[in-house]
Design an enzyme around this catalytic site. Structure first.
Site, short mmCIF file in Angstrom:
data_model
loop_
_atom_site.label_atom_id
_atom_site.label_comp_id
_atom_site.label_asym_id
_atom_site.label_seq_id
_atom_site.Cartn_x
_atom_site.Cartn_y
_atom_site.Cartn_z
N VAL A 111 0.84 -1.20 0.00
CA VAL A 111 0.00 0.00 0.00
C VAL A 111 0.88 1.26 0.00
O VAL A 111 0.60 2.23 -0.71
CB VAL A 111 -0.89 0.02 1.26
CG1 VAL A 111 -1.69 1.31 1.34
CG2 VAL A 111 -1.84 -1.16 1.28
N ASP A 112 1.89 1.22 0.83
CA ASP A 112 2.80 2.36 0.98
C ASP A 112 3.40 2.77 -0.37
O ASP A 112 3.38 3.96 -0.75
CB ASP A 112 3.90 1.92 1.96
CG ASP A 112 4.62 3.08 2.61
OD1 ASP A 112 4.18 4.23 2.46
OD2 ASP A 112 5.64 2.83 3.28
N SER A 169 -1.09 -4.49 8.29
CA SER A 169 -0.23 -5.60 8.75
C SER A 169 -0.49 -6.93 8.05
O SER A 169 0.24 -7.89 8.28
CB SER A 169 -0.31 -5.82 10.27
OG SER A 169 0.33 -4.77 10.97
P1 ADP Z 1 1.82 -4.26 5.84
O1 ADP Z 1 3.27 -3.96 5.62
O2 ADP Z 1 1.22 -3.44 6.97
O3 ADP Z 1 1.54 -5.72 5.95
P2 ADP Z 1 1.05 -4.14 2.99
O4 ADP Z 1 0.94 -2.88 2.22
O5 ADP Z 1 2.14 -5.07 2.67
O6 ADP Z 1 1.07 -3.68 4.55
O7 ADP Z 1 -0.31 -4.94 2.87
C1 ADP Z 1 -1.51 -4.67 3.57
C2 ADP Z 1 -2.69 -5.19 2.74
O8 ADP Z 1 -2.96 -4.26 1.71
C3 ADP Z 1 -2.46 -6.51 2.03
O9 ADP Z 1 -3.65 -7.29 2.15
C4 ADP Z 1 -2.21 -6.12 0.57
O10 ADP Z 1 -2.63 -7.11 -0.34
C5 ADP Z 1 -3.10 -4.91 0.45
N1 ADP Z 1 -2.76 -3.94 -0.61
C6 ADP Z 1 -1.62 -3.81 -1.34
N2 ADP Z 1 -1.72 -2.78 -2.21
C7 ADP Z 1 -2.96 -2.25 -2.04
C8 ADP Z 1 -3.69 -1.18 -2.64
N3 ADP Z 1 -3.15 -0.43 -3.62
N4 ADP Z 1 -4.95 -0.92 -2.19
C9 ADP Z 1 -5.50 -1.66 -1.21
N5 ADP Z 1 -4.88 -2.68 -0.60
C10 ADP Z 1 -3.63 -2.98 -1.01
#
Ligand code: ADP
Length: 171
Positions: free
Chosen positions: A33-34, A122
């Site tokens: 997401v970041d 997470s």
């Molecule tokens: P963390 O490091 O807190 O685990 P992540 O970003 O790796 O965070 O993942 C958190 C969740 O968000 C996962 O279920 C991932 O599949 C999902 N995710 C990744 N990209 C996006 C997006 N663009 N929009 C919504 N959810 C997303």
């Protein structure tokens, strides 16, 4: 009362006041997401994160805490960055994960947001089992009073959507 809604999709495309970022403590960007938020939101978000680090977050943002920046080019007013705990098999970090939702809601509420979009914090790179991450997310938002009209969970994968659906049904 805050309405909880579920959407399958990409959080960077949500037209809401606040988009919550599953950031890491450096606030300097990352994967998941970041990465998507910084890529689509543009350099303005990172610039504000740097300024926050320099001004008051020298050691980075603590796990379970939240802070807001501009949303740059995203269709939102703010990004609320929060740092989820890395999942541990030996250590129960659920309180920290709940704190992410509570603190992000509090920051959004303080800004005057009426809607916020959350990812499954997470549950990606940080390894939290999806069903449990969904339960904590839904129960915490349900139990946290705020002036927000809508809290939208934006789930990227089908299994995440199902997990959140089941967590809402279990309330
Ligand atoms: P963390 O490091 O807190 O685990 P992540 O970003 O790796 O965070 O993942 C958190 C969740 O968000 C996962 O279920 C991932 O599949 C999902 N995710 C990744 N990209 C996006 C997006 N663009 N929009 C919504 N959810 C997303």
């Amino acid at each position: 009362m805050t309405r909880m809604t579920l959407v399958r999709g990409d959080i960077t495309e949500q037209h809401v006041d606040a988009i919550v970022n599953a950031a890491n403590s450096s606030l300097m960007g990352g994967g998941g997401v970041d990465g998507a938020i910084h890529r689509k939101g543009g350099p303005e978000i990172l610039a504000e994160c740097r300024a926050l680090r320099a001004a008051k977050l020298g050691k980075g943002l603590k796990t379970g805490a939240a802070v807001a920046t501009t949303a740059g080019r995203l269709p939102a007013r703010w990004v609320v960055h929060t740092v989820g705990p890395v999942y541990s098999h030996t250590d129960d970090r659920s309180a920290l994960l709940a704190s992410c939702y509570r603190e992000a809601l509090r920051v959004a509420d303080d800004l005057g947001a009426t809607s916020a979009a959350f990812p499954a914090i997470s549950a990606g790179i940080y390894g939290w089992p999806m069903d449990d991450a969904a339960r904590i997310a839904v129960e915490t938002v349900h139990a946290t009073p705020s002036a927000l009209e809508e809290v939208r969970f934006v789930l990227f994968e089908a299994r995440a959507y199902v997990a959140f659906e089941q967590a809402v049904a279990a309330l």
